[in-house]
Design a protein around this motif. Structure first.
Motif, mmCIF file in Angstrom:
data_model
loop_
_atom_site.group_PDB
_atom_site.id
_atom_site.type_symbol
_atom_site.label_atom_id
_atom_site.label_comp_id
_atom_site.label_asym_id
_atom_site.label_seq_id
_atom_site.Cartn_x
_atom_site.Cartn_y
_atom_site.Cartn_z
ATOM 1 N N ASP A 206 0.912 -1.189 0.012
ATOM 2 C CA ASP A 206 -0.128 0.015 0.085
ATOM 3 C C ASP A 206 0.643 1.270 0.023
ATOM 4 O O ASP A 206 0.454 2.251 -0.514
ATOM 5 C CB ASP A 206 -0.781 -0.101 1.131
ATOM 6 N N ASP A 207 1.969 1.339 0.712
ATOM 7 C CA ASP A 207 2.810 2.561 0.613
ATOM 8 C C ASP A 207 4.184 2.127 0.281
ATOM 9 O O ASP A 207 5.185 3.034 0.616
ATOM 10 C CB ASP A 207 2.514 3.077 2.047
ATOM 11 N N THR A 208 4.429 1.336 -0.616
ATOM 12 C CA THR A 208 5.909 1.079 -1.031
ATOM 13 C C THR A 208 5.844 0.792 -2.367
ATOM 14 O O THR A 208 5.149 -0.024 -3.138
ATOM 15 C CB THR A 208 6.439 -0.203 -0.218
ATOM 16 N N TYR A 209 6.931 1.183 -3.036
ATOM 17 C CA TYR A 209 7.171 1.154 -4.703
ATOM 18 C C TYR A 209 8.472 0.633 -4.875
ATOM 19 O O TYR A 209 9.380 0.863 -4.263
ATOM 20 C CB TYR A 209 6.832 2.371 -5.134
ATOM 21 N N GLU A 210 8.691 0.103 -6.016
ATOM 22 C CA GLU A 210 9.708 -0.470 -6.497
ATOM 23 C C GLU A 210 10.243 0.080 -7.853
ATOM 24 O O GLU A 210 9.368 0.093 -8.598
ATOM 25 C CB GLU A 210 9.795 -2.094 -6.967
ATOM 26 N N VAL A 211 11.456 0.498 -8.064
ATOM 27 C CA VAL A 211 11.838 1.290 -9.382
ATOM 28 C C VAL A 211 11.922 0.280 -10.536
ATOM 29 O O VAL A 211 12.548 -0.860 -10.175
ATOM 30 C CB VAL A 211 13.307 1.864 -8.933
ATOM 31 N N ILE A 212 11.106 0.273 -11.514
ATOM 32 C CA ILE A 212 11.317 -0.646 -12.620
ATOM 33 C C ILE A 212 12.341 0.088 -13.509
ATOM 34 O O ILE A 212 13.400 -0.652 -14.245
ATOM 35 C CB ILE A 212 10.104 -0.802 -13.317
ATOM 36 N N THR A 213 12.008 1.473 -14.125
ATOM 37 C CA THR A 213 13.314 2.232 -14.810
ATOM 38 C C THR A 213 13.273 3.537 -14.078
ATOM 39 O O THR A 213 12.330 3.992 -13.478
ATOM 40 C CB THR A 213 12.561 2.308 -15.904
ATOM 41 N N GLY A 214 14.380 3.962 -14.440
ATOM 42 C CA GLY A 214 14.947 5.240 -13.825
ATOM 43 C C GLY A 214 15.741 5.251 -12.656
ATOM 44 O O GLY A 214 15.644 6.356 -11.907
ATOM 45 N N GLN A 215 16.449 4.279 -12.520
ATOM 46 C CA GLN A 215 17.128 4.274 -10.944
ATOM 47 C C GLN A 215 18.297 5.428 -10.935
ATOM 48 O O GLN A 215 18.337 5.990 -9.695
ATOM 49 C CB GLN A 215 17.782 3.018 -10.822
ATOM 50 N N ARG A 216 18.731 5.653 -11.933
ATOM 51 C CA ARG A 216 19.851 7.060 -12.073
ATOM 52 C C ARG A 216 19.099 8.255 -11.728
ATOM 53 O O ARG A 216 19.821 8.951 -10.978
ATOM 54 C CB ARG A 216 20.729 6.918 -13.390
ATOM 55 N N ARG A 217 18.093 8.463 -12.388
ATOM 56 C CA ARG A 217 17.222 9.561 -12.051
ATOM 57 C C ARG A 217 16.652 9.546 -10.734
ATOM 58 O O ARG A 217 16.690 10.738 -9.722
ATOM 59 C CB ARG A 217 15.997 9.834 -12.994
ATOM 60 N N TYR A 218 16.298 8.540 -9.841
ATOM 61 C CA TYR A 218 16.151 8.300 -8.727
ATOM 62 C C TYR A 218 17.219 8.642 -7.653
ATOM 63 O O TYR A 218 17.190 9.423 -6.818
ATOM 64 C CB TYR A 218 15.390 6.961 -8.240
ATOM 65 N N LEU A 219 18.406 8.200 -7.986
ATOM 66 C CA LEU A 219 19.597 8.245 -7.301
ATOM 67 C C LEU A 219 19.831 9.692 -7.132
ATOM 68 O O LEU A 219 20.402 10.243 -6.253
ATOM 69 C CB LEU A 219 20.655 7.445 -7.485
ATOM 70 N N ALA A 220 19.770 10.420 -8.577
ATOM 71 C CA ALA A 220 20.159 11.897 -8.660
ATOM 72 C C ALA A 220 19.422 12.811 -7.901
ATOM 73 O O ALA A 220 20.034 13.700 -7.159
ATOM 74 C CB ALA A 220 20.080 12.179 -10.190
ATOM 75 N N VAL A 221 18.089 12.438 -7.758
ATOM 76 C CA VAL A 221 17.342 13.478 -6.984
ATOM 77 C C VAL A 221 17.462 13.033 -5.533
ATOM 78 O O VAL A 221 17.541 13.936 -4.881
ATOM 79 C CB VAL A 221 15.762 13.425 -7.778
ATOM 80 N N GLU A 222 17.675 12.040 -5.173
ATOM 81 C CA GLU A 222 18.077 11.784 -3.790
ATOM 82 C C GLU A 222 19.266 12.307 -3.322
ATOM 83 O O GLU A 222 19.425 12.988 -2.222
ATOM 84 C CB GLU A 222 18.135 10.065 -3.741
ATOM 85 N N ARG A 223 20.303 12.436 -4.116
ATOM 86 C CA ARG A 223 21.396 13.243 -4.137
ATOM 87 C C ARG A 223 21.085 14.690 -3.764
ATOM 88 O O ARG A 223 21.850 15.327 -3.129
ATOM 89 C CB ARG A 223 22.532 12.904 -5.158
ATOM 90 N N LEU A 224 20.240 15.198 -4.655
ATOM 91 C CA LEU A 224 19.946 16.487 -4.490
ATOM 92 C C LEU A 224 19.227 16.916 -3.462
ATOM 93 O O LEU A 224 18.704 18.010 -2.875
ATOM 94 C CB LEU A 224 19.035 16.855 -5.924
ATOM 95 N N GLY A 225 18.671 15.921 -2.658
ATOM 96 C CA GLY A 225 17.901 16.041 -1.468
ATOM 97 C C GLY A 225 16.566 16.170 -1.587
ATOM 98 O O GLY A 225 15.815 16.838 -0.535
ATOM 99 N N TRP A 226 15.900 15.853 -2.596
ATOM 100 C CA TRP A 226 14.390 16.113 -2.828
ATOM 101 C C TRP A 226 13.816 15.060 -2.149
ATOM 102 O O TRP A 226 14.325 13.775 -1.747
ATOM 103 C CB TRP A 226 14.351 15.636 -4.326
ATOM 104 N N SER A 227 12.653 15.406 -1.797
ATOM 105 C CA SER A 227 11.804 14.546 -1.060
ATOM 106 C C SER A 227 10.872 13.517 -1.870
ATOM 107 O O SER A 227 10.366 12.482 -1.287
ATOM 108 C CB SER A 227 10.809 15.303 0.327
ATOM 109 N N SER A 228 10.797 13.805 -2.985
ATOM 110 C CA SER A 228 9.865 13.125 -3.738
ATOM 111 C C SER A 228 10.231 13.172 -5.047
ATOM 112 O O SER A 228 11.096 14.088 -5.543
ATOM 113 C CB SER A 228 8.190 13.601 -3.770
ATOM 114 N N ILE A 229 9.492 12.412 -5.820
ATOM 115 C CA ILE A 229 9.885 12.337 -7.414
ATOM 116 C C ILE A 229 8.789 11.798 -8.164
ATOM 117 O O ILE A 229 7.686 11.364 -7.894
ATOM 118 C CB ILE A 229 11.049 11.301 -7.853
ATOM 119 N N SER A 230 8.707 12.556 -9.454
ATOM 120 C CA SER A 230 7.381 12.310 -10.572
ATOM 121 C C SER A 230 7.670 10.931 -11.053
ATOM 122 O O SER A 230 8.719 10.433 -11.316
ATOM 123 C CB SER A 230 7.503 13.377 -11.540
#
Length: 276
Positions: free
Chosen positions: A53-77
């Motif tokens: 219900d509240d957990t997701y797995e990355v299928i495509t876009g792991q580098r984009r996810y890691l990049a925004v995580e590095r930027l300190g974003w709290s969420s991602i589209s």
């Protein structure tokens, strides 16, 4: 399996999982990607699959996810799939996305950077506008950086390899205030024209270490043969073709391309010191 909705997903609800096809060099140039996203935003959402219900797995876009995580974003589209595929299917989707995703051709980068360089006039401004590191922008706008006299030289000489050489000469003739000594630049360019890549680098080093030296003094010191080892390398035909393409893109010849690749690899891995 299809995307049912797009929404902002908190990063703390996302897990990369084990389904990614890209497992090597995941963080290569990740800072560049993060800088680009910070500048122009996330242009393409990642794709997630629901785990519960509240957990997701990355299928495509792991580098984009890691990049925004590095930027300190709290969420991602993200686009949300209707169900979580099994491991094999998920890895296949990840692999397909990586296979069909092609980097923009170098020529397109050159055209875009050159256009902005003509507008803004500095590498720094173009770098900030595009979110690309300054050293990459510099590679894409080599000709535009040259003083008019060196541009004329390159147009006269023709071969692409002289463009890089002319830029080396200009850098060597640039003083601490950032001004180019035109006469010195032209003299060094004329001298470099008949030098090997190794000799050109030596000339640059001499100029850098002796900023008050005249063009004649720099050339005399640069003419001294540097210690070198000549190697014979045998590679597959496919690699030879790739090497020729690299040499063409870099505006150099095959031998100097090999030396350049070896130097970059040794510097990147910490075996050699970057002399540039």
């Amino acid at each position: 399996m299809k995307i049912t909705e797009y929404k902002e997903v908190p990063l703390d609800q996302i897990d990369i999982g084990l389904s990614q096809a890209r497992t090597r060099d995941v963080e290569k140039n990740l800072d560049d990607l993060a800088r680009s996203i910070q500048t122009v935003g996330l242009l393409e959402p990642i794709v997630l699959a629901p785990v519960d219900d509240d957990t997701y797995e990355v299928i495509t876009g792991q580098r984009r996810y890691l990049a925004v995580e590095r930027l300190g974003w709290s969420s991602i589209s993200a686009g949300i799939l209707d169900h979580r595929p099994d491991g094999d299917i998920s890895k296949g989707v990840s692999l397909t996305e990586n296979m069909v995703r092609e980097d923009m051709p170098t020529r397109d980068y050159i055209d875009a950077c050159t256009t902005l360089f003509r507008r803004y006039g500095t590498i720094k401004a173009v770098s900030e506008e595009l979110g690309l590191p300054a050293h990459r922008v510099s590679q894409y706008v080599k000709f535009e950086q040259l003083i008019p006299e060196l541009q004329e030289r390159v147009n006269e000489w023709g071969p692409k390899e002289y463009l890089d050489m002319a830029l080396r000469a200009q850098r060597a003739a640039t003083n601490s205030e950032g001004d180019v000594e035109e006469a010195t630049a032209l003299a060094l360019a004329d001298e470099m024209k008949n030098m090997s890549s190794l000799q050109r680098k030596r000339l640059e080093k001499v100029a850098k270490e002796s900023p008050d030296a005249t063009a004649e003094e720099i050339i005399e010191a640069g003419r001294r043969p540097p210690p070198e080892v000549r190697l014979t390398v045998t590679i597959a035909v496919e690699l030879a073709s790739a090497l020729d393409k690299y040499a063409d893109d870099e505006g150099t010849n095959r031998a100097d391309a090999v030396a350049d690749i070896v130097e970059k690899k040794l510097v990147a891995d910490g075996y050699a010191k970057d002399e540039n």
